[in-house]
Design a protein around this motif. Structure first.
Motif, PDB file in Angstrom:
ATOM      1  N   LEU A 121       0.287  -1.949   2.802  1.00  0.00           N
ATOM      2  CA  LEU A 121       0.460  -0.806   3.706  1.00  0.00           C
ATOM      3  C   LEU A 121       0.499  -1.271   5.159  1.00  0.00           C
ATOM      4  O   LEU A 121       1.100  -0.622   6.015  1.00  0.00           O
ATOM      5  CB  LEU A 121      -0.698   0.195   3.536  1.00  0.00           C
ATOM      6  N   GLN A 168       9.790  -1.166  -9.875  1.00  0.00           N
ATOM      7  CA  GLN A 168       9.412   0.163 -10.360  1.00  0.00           C
ATOM      8  C   GLN A 168       9.907   1.262  -9.415  1.00  0.00           C
ATOM      9  O   GLN A 168      10.339   2.329  -9.849  1.00  0.00           O
ATOM     10  CB  GLN A 168       7.886   0.207 -10.457  1.00  0.00           C
ATOM     11  N   GLN A 169       9.853   0.999  -8.107  1.00  0.00           N
ATOM     12  CA  GLN A 169      10.322   2.017  -7.150  1.00  0.00           C
ATOM     13  C   GLN A 169      11.821   2.223  -7.295  1.00  0.00           C
ATOM     14  O   GLN A 169      12.317   3.353  -7.224  1.00  0.00           O
ATOM     15  CB  GLN A 169       9.980   1.618  -5.706  1.00  0.00           C
ATOM     16  N   TYR A 225       6.246  -3.978  -8.297  1.00  0.00           N
ATOM     17  CA  TYR A 225       6.181  -2.718  -7.547  1.00  0.00           C
ATOM     18  C   TYR A 225       7.581  -2.315  -7.071  1.00  0.00           C
ATOM     19  O   TYR A 225       8.007  -1.169  -7.253  1.00  0.00           O
ATOM     20  CB  TYR A 225       5.208  -2.851  -6.359  1.00  0.00           C
ATOM     21  N   PHE A 267      -0.285  -2.993  -6.380  1.00  0.00           N
ATOM     22  CA  PHE A 267      -0.684  -2.295  -5.161  1.00  0.00           C
ATOM     23  C   PHE A 267       0.092  -2.810  -3.951  1.00  0.00           C
ATOM     24  O   PHE A 267      -0.071  -3.962  -3.541  1.00  0.00           O
ATOM     25  CB  PHE A 267      -2.189  -2.443  -4.926  1.00  0.00           C
ATOM     26  N   PRO A 326     -11.435   7.694  -2.410  1.00  0.00           N
ATOM     27  CA  PRO A 326     -11.909   6.311  -2.477  1.00  0.00           C
ATOM     28  C   PRO A 326     -11.359   5.504  -1.295  1.00  0.00           C
ATOM     29  O   PRO A 326     -10.330   5.866  -0.721  1.00  0.00           O
ATOM     30  CB  PRO A 326     -11.350   5.795  -3.801  1.00  0.00           C
ATOM     31  N   ALA A 327     -12.055   4.450  -0.945  1.00  0.00           N
ATOM     32  CA  ALA A 327     -11.550   3.585   0.132  1.00  0.00           C
ATOM     33  C   ALA A 327     -10.163   3.059  -0.251  1.00  0.00           C
ATOM     34  O   ALA A 327      -9.974   2.546  -1.355  1.00  0.00           O
ATOM     35  CB  ALA A 327     -12.499   2.415   0.333  1.00  0.00           C
ATOM     36  N   CYS A 328      -9.205   3.189   0.667  1.00  0.00           N
ATOM     37  CA  CYS A 328      -7.834   2.709   0.380  1.00  0.00           C
ATOM     38  C   CYS A 328      -7.859   1.219   0.061  1.00  0.00           C
ATOM     39  O   CYS A 328      -7.147   0.746  -0.835  1.00  0.00           O
ATOM     40  CB  CYS A 328      -6.915   2.935   1.570  1.00  0.00           C
ATOM     41  N   MET A 373      -2.327   6.892  -7.359  1.00  0.00           N
ATOM     42  CA  MET A 373      -2.115   7.240  -5.953  1.00  0.00           C
ATOM     43  C   MET A 373      -1.980   8.741  -5.746  1.00  0.00           C
ATOM     44  O   MET A 373      -2.472   9.284  -4.768  1.00  0.00           O
ATOM     45  CB  MET A 373      -0.873   6.481  -5.452  1.00  0.00           C
ATOM     46  N   ARG A 431       7.293  12.565  -5.156  1.00  0.00           N
ATOM     47  CA  ARG A 431       7.044  11.187  -5.582  1.00  0.00           C
ATOM     48  C   ARG A 431       6.005  11.256  -6.694  1.00  0.00           C
ATOM     49  O   ARG A 431       4.912  11.788  -6.490  1.00  0.00           O
ATOM     50  CB  ARG A 431       6.557  10.319  -4.407  1.00  0.00           C
ATOM     51  N   GLU A 488       4.493   8.602  -9.214  1.00  0.00           N
ATOM     52  CA  GLU A 488       4.472   7.257  -9.807  1.00  0.00           C
ATOM     53  C   GLU A 488       3.978   7.310 -11.232  1.00  0.00           C
ATOM     54  O   GLU A 488       3.209   8.197 -11.615  1.00  0.00           O
ATOM     55  CB  GLU A 488       3.672   6.267  -8.956  1.00  0.00           C
ATOM     56  N   VAL A 516      -4.829   8.056   8.845  1.00  0.00           N
ATOM     57  CA  VAL A 516      -4.767   6.854   8.016  1.00  0.00           C
ATOM     58  C   VAL A 516      -3.387   6.196   8.124  1.00  0.00           C
ATOM     59  O   VAL A 516      -3.269   4.971   8.086  1.00  0.00           O
ATOM     60  CB  VAL A 516      -5.208   7.186   6.569  1.00  0.00           C
ATOM     61  N   CYS A 541      -8.110  -0.491  -3.477  1.00  0.00           N
ATOM     62  CA  CYS A 541      -6.915  -0.811  -4.267  1.00  0.00           C
ATOM     63  C   CYS A 541      -5.923  -1.660  -3.479  1.00  0.00           C
ATOM     64  O   CYS A 541      -5.338  -2.605  -4.004  1.00  0.00           O
ATOM     65  CB  CYS A 541      -6.211   0.458  -4.734  1.00  0.00           C
ATOM     66  N   HIS A 542      -5.699  -1.290  -2.212  1.00  0.00           N
ATOM     67  CA  HIS A 542      -4.637  -1.949  -1.429  1.00  0.00           C
ATOM     68  C   HIS A 542      -5.095  -3.256  -0.795  1.00  0.00           C
ATOM     69  O   HIS A 542      -4.301  -3.913  -0.123  1.00  0.00           O
ATOM     70  CB  HIS A 542      -4.102  -0.986  -0.362  1.00  0.00           C
ATOM     71  N   TYR A 545       6.766   6.697   7.804  1.00  0.00           N
ATOM     72  CA  TYR A 545       7.030   6.384   6.390  1.00  0.00           C
ATOM     73  C   TYR A 545       5.758   6.572   5.558  1.00  0.00           C
ATOM     74  O   TYR A 545       5.781   7.205   4.502  1.00  0.00           O
ATOM     75  CB  TYR A 545       7.568   4.953   6.248  1.00  0.00           C
TER      76      TYR A 545
HETATM   77  C1  HEM Z   1       0.900   3.348  -3.059  1.00  0.00           C
HETATM   78  C2  HEM Z   1      -1.648   4.950   0.771  1.00  0.00           C
HETATM   79  C3  HEM Z   1      -5.749   4.626  -1.792  1.00  0.00           C
HETATM   80  C4  HEM Z   1      -3.252   2.981  -5.597  1.00  0.00           C
HETATM   81  C5  HEM Z   1       0.559   3.829  -1.808  1.00  0.00           C
HETATM   82  C6  HEM Z   1       1.497   4.150  -0.755  1.00  0.00           C
HETATM   83  C7  HEM Z   1       0.792   4.616   0.295  1.00  0.00           C
HETATM   84  C8  HEM Z   1      -0.601   4.577  -0.060  1.00  0.00           C
HETATM   85  C9  HEM Z   1       1.329   5.087   1.642  1.00  0.00           C
HETATM   86  C10 HEM Z   1       3.005   3.971  -0.820  1.00  0.00           C
HETATM   87  C11 HEM Z   1       3.355   2.616  -0.214  1.00  0.00           C
HETATM   88  C12 HEM Z   1       4.823   2.374  -0.123  1.00  0.00           C
HETATM   89  O1  HEM Z   1       5.611   3.297  -0.383  1.00  0.00           O
HETATM   90  O2  HEM Z   1       5.195   1.252   0.222  1.00  0.00           O
HETATM   91  C13 HEM Z   1      -2.987   4.994   0.410  1.00  0.00           C
HETATM   92  C14 HEM Z   1      -4.048   5.500   1.260  1.00  0.00           C
HETATM   93  C15 HEM Z   1      -5.193   5.430   0.534  1.00  0.00           C
HETATM   94  C16 HEM Z   1      -4.865   4.870  -0.757  1.00  0.00           C
HETATM   95  C17 HEM Z   1      -3.842   5.996   2.680  1.00  0.00           C
HETATM   96  C18 HEM Z   1      -6.596   5.894   0.930  1.00  0.00           C
HETATM   97  C19 HEM Z   1      -6.761   7.137   1.496  1.00  0.00           C
HETATM   98  C20 HEM Z   1      -5.436   4.128  -3.033  1.00  0.00           C
HETATM   99  C21 HEM Z   1      -6.399   3.899  -4.089  1.00  0.00           C
HETATM  100  C22 HEM Z   1      -5.683   3.444  -5.168  1.00  0.00           C
HETATM  101  C23 HEM Z   1      -4.286   3.388  -4.778  1.00  0.00           C
HETATM  102  C24 HEM Z   1      -7.902   4.106  -3.955  1.00  0.00           C
HETATM  103  C25 HEM Z   1      -6.204   3.054  -6.537  1.00  0.00           C
HETATM  104  C26 HEM Z   1      -7.033   3.901  -7.210  1.00  0.00           C
HETATM  105  C27 HEM Z   1      -1.918   2.949  -5.241  1.00  0.00           C
HETATM  106  C28 HEM Z   1      -0.848   2.575  -6.150  1.00  0.00           C
HETATM  107  C29 HEM Z   1       0.359   2.678  -5.417  1.00  0.00           C
HETATM  108  C30 HEM Z   1      -0.003   3.112  -4.079  1.00  0.00           C
HETATM  109  C31 HEM Z   1      -0.979   2.167  -7.618  1.00  0.00           C
HETATM  110  C32 HEM Z   1       1.768   2.442  -5.928  1.00  0.00           C
HETATM  111  C33 HEM Z   1       2.249   3.734  -6.483  1.00  0.00           C
HETATM  112  C34 HEM Z   1       3.615   3.659  -7.087  1.00  0.00           C
HETATM  113  O3  HEM Z   1       3.841   2.808  -7.969  1.00  0.00           O
HETATM  114  O4  HEM Z   1       4.478   4.448  -6.685  1.00  0.00           O
HETATM  115  N1  HEM Z   1      -0.726   4.099  -1.357  1.00  0.00           N
HETATM  116  N2  HEM Z   1      -3.506   4.614  -0.794  1.00  0.00           N
HETATM  117  N3  HEM Z   1      -4.173   3.808  -3.474  1.00  0.00           N
HETATM  118  N4  HEM Z   1      -1.386   3.270  -4.011  1.00  0.00           N
HETATM  119 FE1  HEM Z   1      -2.437   3.942  -2.431  1.00  0.00          FE
END
Ligand code: HEM
Ligand code: HEM
Length: 186
Positions: A136, A45-46, A42, A133, A116-118, A164, A156, A158, A179, A121-122, A143
């Motif tokens: 958080l 990739q960032q 992760y 993933f 979907p529920a955060c 996301m 952003r 990805e 959230v 995945c997280h 942030y």
């Molecule tokens: C990254 C929030 C749901 C997959 C992130 C990040 C945030 C976030 C803030 C960036 C983290 C960082 O920069 O360190 C949330 C919230 C969710 C949620 C609040 C629910 C409302 C989901 C779901 C999935 C998912 C359901 C899968 C289907 C991902 C992935 C990344 C990510 C793959 C990395 C993206 C990348 O490579 O740039 N999420 N997320 N998230 N999230 Fe979520």
């Protein structure tokens, strides 16, 4: 994680410590994210995304721009193996349960804009699930909120199948605030 912790930081890490701290735990007051314990793939990739512009941040563009494939891999692996240190003080848990409900149950099931529920995945408690993933829990509130609006604005993007982005575009400002406050307080 099975590998022995590296004790010699790659030389580039000294530059990162000014903002992300030598222990990789970031700076909540300034809104700098923690890198410690995040999945190495992760982080890598960032850094690639900042360098090549699919994730836009002017501070990180210059630091990531100085990394090549080998040094990007080395700094990502280094920060990934640092332990997550519990902060001395956490922000107060937010009032109301909108954030907690989104995190654990999602919202609007069956509707076109369902969230979907955060945690699906997280991971439970937003602790992250390698390889892709990120954690958080405990990241700075501003942030987290900024990232969600960055996906909405398109600054952003990805590469990870837009998982996301597809979540973020359906969040209302009120849901983002709730959230972000929820995860920051974990
Ligand atoms: C990254 C929030 C749901 C997959 C992130 C990040 C945030 C976030 C803030 C960036 C983290 C960082 O920069 O360190 C949330 C919230 C969710 C949620 C609040 C629910 C409302 C989901 C779901 C999935 C998912 C359901 C899968 C289907 C991902 C992935 C990344 C990510 C793959 C990395 C993206 C990348 O490579 O740039 N999420 N997320 N998230 N999230 Fe979520
Ligand atoms: C974000 C790594 C130096 C400020 C990030 C992220 C990574 C990273 C991987 C994304 C974290 C995530 O998605 O959860 C590094 C490395 C550095 C470095 C390896 C040294 C080579 C710095 C410095 C500053 C800085 C010196 C301050 C001048 C920031 C900020 C963000 C960030 C503000 C959030 C960007 C956003 O909102 O999208 N950094 N960083 N970084 N870093 Fe760095």
């Amino acid at each position: 994680a099975a590998q022995a912790a590296s004790t010699n930081p790659p030389p580039q890490v000294a530059q990162c410590a000014g903002c992300h701290q030598a222990n990789g735990m970031g700076n909540p007051a300034a809104g700098f994210p923690a890198l410690a314990g995040q999945p190495a793939g992760y982080l890598e990739q960032q850094l690639y995304a900042f360098k090549h512009g699919s994730r836009q941040n002017h501070m990180m563009k210059s630091f990531a721009g100085g990394l090549n494939d080998a040094s990007r891999k080395a700094v990502a692996a280094y920060f990934s193996q640092l332990p997550v240190v519990a902060p001395a003080t956490l922000p107060a848990a937010p009032k109301g349960d909108l954030g907690a409900t989104l995190a654990t149950k999602g919202a609007g099931a069956g509707t076109p804009r369902a969230i979907p529920a955060c945690d699906s995945c997280h991971g439970a408690g937003g602790l992250g699930r390698p390889p892709e993933f990120p954690r958080l829990a405990g990241q700075p509130e501003q942030y987290l909120a900024n990232q969600l609006t960055a996906w909405q604005k398109g600054s952003r993007n990805e590469t990870n199948l837009h998982l996301m982005r597809d979540v973020a575009v359906n969040l209302s400002p009120k849901q983002i605030k709730a959230v972000a406050a929820y995860f920051a307080a974990l």
